[in-house]
Design a protein around this motif. Structure first.
Motif, PDB file in Angstrom:
ATOM      1  N   VAL A  20     -27.434   6.700  -1.123  1.00  0.00           N
ATOM      2  CA  VAL A  20     -27.016   7.370  -2.359  1.00  0.00           C
ATOM      3  C   VAL A  20     -27.587   6.588  -3.539  1.00  0.00           C
ATOM      4  O   VAL A  20     -27.869   5.393  -3.418  1.00  0.00           O
ATOM      5  CB  VAL A  20     -25.482   7.426  -2.501  1.00  0.00           C
ATOM      6  N   ILE A  21     -27.758   7.300  -4.654  1.00  0.00           N
ATOM      7  CA  ILE A  21     -28.283   6.634  -5.843  1.00  0.00           C
ATOM      8  C   ILE A  21     -27.190   6.596  -6.911  1.00  0.00           C
ATOM      9  O   ILE A  21     -26.686   7.637  -7.335  1.00  0.00           O
ATOM     10  CB  ILE A  21     -29.514   7.362  -6.402  1.00  0.00           C
ATOM     11  N   VAL A  22     -26.826   5.360  -7.285  1.00  0.00           N
ATOM     12  CA  VAL A  22     -25.829   5.178  -8.324  1.00  0.00           C
ATOM     13  C   VAL A  22     -26.561   4.920  -9.637  1.00  0.00           C
ATOM     14  O   VAL A  22     -27.386   4.007  -9.724  1.00  0.00           O
ATOM     15  CB  VAL A  22     -24.908   3.982  -7.993  1.00  0.00           C
ATOM     16  N   GLY A  23     -26.279   5.755 -10.637  1.00  0.00           N
ATOM     17  CA  GLY A  23     -26.899   5.551 -11.942  1.00  0.00           C
ATOM     18  C   GLY A  23     -26.027   4.668 -12.803  1.00  0.00           C
ATOM     19  O   GLY A  23     -24.806   4.854 -12.858  1.00  0.00           O
ATOM     20  N   LEU A  58     -23.376   4.014   4.139  1.00  0.00           N
ATOM     21  CA  LEU A  58     -24.521   4.584   3.418  1.00  0.00           C
ATOM     22  C   LEU A  58     -25.180   3.464   2.608  1.00  0.00           C
ATOM     23  O   LEU A  58     -24.486   2.620   2.042  1.00  0.00           O
ATOM     24  CB  LEU A  58     -24.044   5.661   2.442  1.00  0.00           C
ATOM     25  N   GLU A  59     -26.463   3.475   2.612  1.00  0.00           N
ATOM     26  CA  GLU A  59     -27.160   2.511   1.759  1.00  0.00           C
ATOM     27  C   GLU A  59     -26.933   2.920   0.310  1.00  0.00           C
ATOM     28  O   GLU A  59     -26.907   4.107  -0.001  1.00  0.00           O
ATOM     29  CB  GLU A  59     -28.658   2.532   2.075  1.00  0.00           C
ATOM     30  N   VAL A  60     -26.747   1.942  -0.570  1.00  0.00           N
ATOM     31  CA  VAL A  60     -26.576   2.296  -1.984  1.00  0.00           C
ATOM     32  C   VAL A  60     -27.744   1.743  -2.792  1.00  0.00           C
ATOM     33  O   VAL A  60     -28.134   0.592  -2.641  1.00  0.00           O
ATOM     34  CB  VAL A  60     -25.219   1.807  -2.531  1.00  0.00           C
ATOM     35  N   ARG A  61     -28.332   2.635  -3.578  1.00  0.00           N
ATOM     36  CA  ARG A  61     -29.429   2.196  -4.452  1.00  0.00           C
ATOM     37  C   ARG A  61     -28.968   2.366  -5.885  1.00  0.00           C
ATOM     38  O   ARG A  61     -28.369   3.383  -6.230  1.00  0.00           O
ATOM     39  CB  ARG A  61     -30.668   3.062  -4.213  1.00  0.00           C
ATOM     40  N   PHE A  62     -29.266   1.379  -6.696  1.00  0.00           N
ATOM     41  CA  PHE A  62     -28.873   1.458  -8.095  1.00  0.00           C
ATOM     42  C   PHE A  62     -30.076   1.828  -8.947  1.00  0.00           C
ATOM     43  O   PHE A  62     -31.132   1.229  -8.818  1.00  0.00           O
ATOM     44  CB  PHE A  62     -28.282   0.122  -8.567  1.00  0.00           C
ATOM     45  N   GLN A  63     -29.890   2.835  -9.770  1.00  0.00           N
ATOM     46  CA  GLN A  63     -30.984   3.258 -10.642  1.00  0.00           C
ATOM     47  C   GLN A  63     -30.584   3.018 -12.098  1.00  0.00           C
ATOM     48  O   GLN A  63     -29.677   3.658 -12.602  1.00  0.00           O
ATOM     49  CB  GLN A  63     -31.289   4.752 -10.437  1.00  0.00           C
ATOM     50  N   PRO A  64     -31.254   2.079 -12.750  1.00  0.00           N
ATOM     51  CA  PRO A  64     -30.940   1.882 -14.175  1.00  0.00           C
ATOM     52  C   PRO A  64     -31.305   3.146 -14.970  1.00  0.00           C
ATOM     53  O   PRO A  64     -32.349   3.747 -14.743  1.00  0.00           O
ATOM     54  CB  PRO A  64     -31.846   0.715 -14.585  1.00  0.00           C
ATOM     55  N   ILE A  65     -30.455   3.537 -15.868  1.00  0.00           N
ATOM     56  CA  ILE A  65     -30.718   4.705 -16.715  1.00  0.00           C
ATOM     57  C   ILE A  65     -30.386   4.351 -18.156  1.00  0.00           C
ATOM     58  O   ILE A  65     -29.737   3.344 -18.420  1.00  0.00           O
ATOM     59  CB  ILE A  65     -29.855   5.927 -16.300  1.00  0.00           C
TER      60      ILE A  65
END
Lengths: 245, 276, 227
Positions: free
Chosen positions: B47-50, B84-91
């Motif tokens: 999942v992508i956490v913004g 679930l793998e967690v990916r962090f996306q800077p926004i």
């Protein structure tokens, strides 16, 4: 005949720049088109070089037609014809970013695929003849007007044209230098059997250089004759008037 | 005439494309939406956490560039439990809902205050942290109440719930110098403006204000008793991702039960302040 | 008495702090330079094409080039970034963050370079074309061997200006969440509650623009051999 011009007419919008002009030029002959500015002589020259297109008439260079009755040959043929015509522009149009040698070698090497060393030897040959050998590595801005002109001549001649055209060759030169260029042009005609077409408003220069002269006025040839007879013709009012100006 | 026509046509076309951006709000119509069923996420494996990585102490970077913070650690634990793998996306914070709706991120998890306006646009998790919009002033200002701020300047972060809270108080806003709060890109800038004396007070999330004050020295600021209301942080999802919301809610509940949430809270706030 | 040692202590502390900041800021510099380099490499050839489009004999191509320049120069780069990254997916065109940046930046800068090159090309005397024509050179040869070298020399100062602007414009990619130099500094500034990282970022920008200014100066000198 190296150059045959028959009945060429060139219009710019409504104005007629050249009207029904005809002449021919023999091998090794020097012909001067003279007249005041606006007489259409430069336009005529540009048409012969293929820089402008005539509306009517025929131009044949060394047996190859450039246009017949106003209809031009295709682009490939135009290039072939143009190869036979060299041009020395009024302000020479040397390439400022290239050295003298590079200016001369650019076309033989890049366009006609001549070997670099061969082109260089040939270019140096011309430069020596024109007394410019020591300027081979110089850039155009480092040269005087007369030197630039000679580079432009070398650049045109290295392609071995049949006809070489000069547009107002004395306009950028002082009187002493125009004497020199007259010799250079005569030498070209004599030594290399080159036909020369000169555009000028300088009567004395024409008189000194040309074998034959055509007077132009309002786009039309009004007088034509051998230099030695035409200029001596005291009875010709038009010429006397022009000479006294 | 023809030129004008072409010009007008070009402008209309350009506007049309932009209007498309604005109009296409229904999240279910997003191309990404069909991917965002929970099974699809499991299939994808991550999942992508913004988040805005300028939000200390909730999400920020250490000097080594490592992403840390209360929200970051909490998210890591939640998705570890969900396998679930967690990916962090800077926004950029001003783009958060756009990022979510265009499917670039799967959730906004970064001190995201639940407001009625936002509830229309996104699906919120159950609140996990209480927050207040506090008013901070300098000790020498003599300001003690909201009423003292009439005719004065008040700063806050732009696009923040602080801004929304101030503007919601119409009478207060109207009494301000200039009739509006002064909005800055970050809370840091609002604080610096307060210190420079150009604004008389600032309104900010208590969580972030306390972090700032803690770093700068508690004695240098006063937090007024009055505030701009209590609120709560939630995690924002696309509407329609209800299964993901449910899974995250369940996991968070479990973490509150077994003390894992309290542990993270203690690391960043020194005590357990997580919603019970 | 204590003031000097205090000052020393503070200085050492500050130096240590700045040193600790460097890794994060350097990774910001890498992104800044990546955006910068890609944009430069893409937008300059594109700019030449735009200039040729503006000078095309075909009216429709001239019009299109004009429209392109108008749209791109007439709207903020920030808006273009948002439009390409967030707007285009609405009509099914999806680019990654970095690709969006590359597209927006090179399209934007190509318009500016296009106008600079157009001016440069237009300033070349007609006689240069005619001389090349008389020497039998093709259009391509004329452009590449005669016109372009002169255009480069003439436009170099204006191009240099845009290059320096580009270094600073890279900071706009923050809107897509890319941590370039300025954003990296902001992260540190918010975490440590100090302005120092922003000052350090400023120094970095000065170093970058300083280096590029020097490089461009040397290029100008290299072209100074004539006229």
């Amino acid at each position: 005949m190296v150059l045959q011009v028959k009945g060429i007419t060139k219009r710019f919008k409504t104005q007629i720049a050249v009207k029904d002009l005809s002449f021919s030029l023999a091998e090794g002959e020097i012909l001067a088109l003279i007249g005041k500015s606006g007489a259409g002589k430069t336009t005529a020259l540009r048409c012969i070089c293929g820089l402008e297109r005539v509306d009517e008439g025929t131009i044949v260079v060394d047996g190859l037609p450039l246009c017949t009755e106003g209809i031009y040959v295709d682009q490939k043929e135009v290039r072939k014809v143009r190869q036979k015509v060299g041009m020395v522009f009024q302000n020479f149009n040397l390439f400022p970013h290239l050295s003298v040698l590079e200016n001369i070698m650019e076309s033989p090497v890049r366009v006609y695929g001549m070997d670099k060393e061969e082109a260089k030897a040939k270019a140096m040959d011309f430069l020596r003849k024109l007394d410019l050998a020591e300027k081979a590595e110089a850039y155009p801005h480092e040269l005087s007007g007369g030197q630039k002109q000679r580079v432009a001549i070398a650049r045109a001649c290295v392609l071995e044209p049949k006809v070489i055209c000069f547009d107002e060759p004395t306009s950028a030169l002082d009187p002493q230098l125009s004497e020199e260029i007259a010799y250079v042009i005569k030498d070209l005609a004599k030594d290399r059997n080159l036909s020369v077409l000169i555009i000028t408003h300088d009567m004395n220069f024409a008189k000194r250089t040309a074998d034959r002269v055509i007077f132009m006025e309002n786009g039309e040839a009004v007088e034509e004759g051998r230099t030695e007879t035409l200029f001596e013709d005291i009875s010709n009012e038009r010429i006397q008037k022009f000479m006294s100006n | 005439m023809k030129k004008m026509m072409i010009l007008v046509l070009a402008v209309l076309m350009t506007m049309g494309v932009f209007a498309g951006c604005a109009a296409e709000k229904p999240v279910t119509e997003e191309p990404a939406a069909e991917l965002s069923g929970y099974e699809a996420l499991v299939e994808r494996g991550y999942v992508i956490v913004g988040l805005d990585d300028t939000f200390a102490p909730l999400g920020f970077r250490t000097t080594d560039g490592e992403l840390v913070g209360f929200d970051v650690d909490l998210a890591k634990e939640v998705f570890a439990r969900l396998d679930l793998e967690v990916r962090f996306q800077p926004i950029d914070w001003s783009m958060k809902e756009t990022e979510l709706n265009s499917g670039n991120i799967d959730m906004i998890w970064n001190g995201y205050t639940i407001t009625p306006e936002r509830e229309e646009k996104v699906a919120f998790s159950t609140p996990y942290l209480k927050n207040r919009q506090v008013i901070v002033v300098l000790p020498e200002s003599g300001i003690t109440t909201k009423a003292d701020l009439a005719g004065k300047n008040v700063a806050c972060q732009s696009e923040s719930s602080a801004y929304a809270a101030i503007v919601a108080d119409e009478a207060f806003t109207a009494a301000l110098d200039g009739g509006a709060p002064i909005a800055f890109d970050t809370n840091n800038e609002a604080f610096m403006d307060l210190e420079a004396g150009r604004v008389n007070a600032l309104v900010a999330d208590e969580i972030m204000a306390m972090y700032y004050i803690g770093e700068k020295g508690v004695e240098n600021y006063i937090v007024l008793d009055e505030d701009f209301g209590k609120e709560e942080y939630g995690i924002g999802f696309r509407k329609g991702d209800s299964e993901l919301v449910q899974k995250v809610n369940e996991t968070l509940d479990a973490m509150k039960e077994d003390g894992a949430a309290a542990k993270v809270s203690t690391v960043y706030f020194g005590k357990d302040i997580v919603n019970k | 008495m204590g003031t000097i040692s205090e000052l020393m202590g503070n200085t050492v502390e500050l130096l240590n702090y700045v040193l600790a900041l460097l890794p994060a800021l350097m990774s910001g510099v890498v992104i800044t330079l990546k955006v910068f380099a890609f944009t430069l490499v893409l937008s300059i050839p594109m700019g030449i094409l735009v200039a040729l489009g503006r000078l095309s004999r075909l009216r429709i191509i001239r019009r299109l080039a004009q429209l392109y320049i108008w749209v791109v120069r007439g709207t903020p780069l920030l808006l273009q970034l948002i439009f390409i990254f967030f707007g285009l997916p609405m009509i099914g065109i999806v680019f990654s963050r970095f690709n969006s940046v590359m597209i927006a930046f090179s399209l934007n800068y190509a318009a500016y370079y296009g106008e600079i090159f157009r001016g440069g090309i237009a300033s070349i005397d007609r006689g240069q074309y005619e001389a090349a024509e008389m020497l039998g050179m093709s259009k391509r040869q004329t452009f590449l061997r005669v016109i372009l070298p002169q255009v480069i020399k003439r436009t170099l100062p204006a191009v240099a200006n845009e290059v320096i602007t580009l270094v600073k414009d890279t900071s706009l990619v923050y809107i897509l969440g890319l941590s370039e130099l300025l954003r990296a500094a902001k992260i540190a500034a918010n975490r440590d509650v100090t302005l120092a990282p922003l000052v350090v970022a400023g120094v970095f920008y000065l170093i970058l623009t300083g280096v590029f200014t020097k490089v461009l100066q040397q290029m100008e000198e290299r072209y100074a051999y004539y006229e």
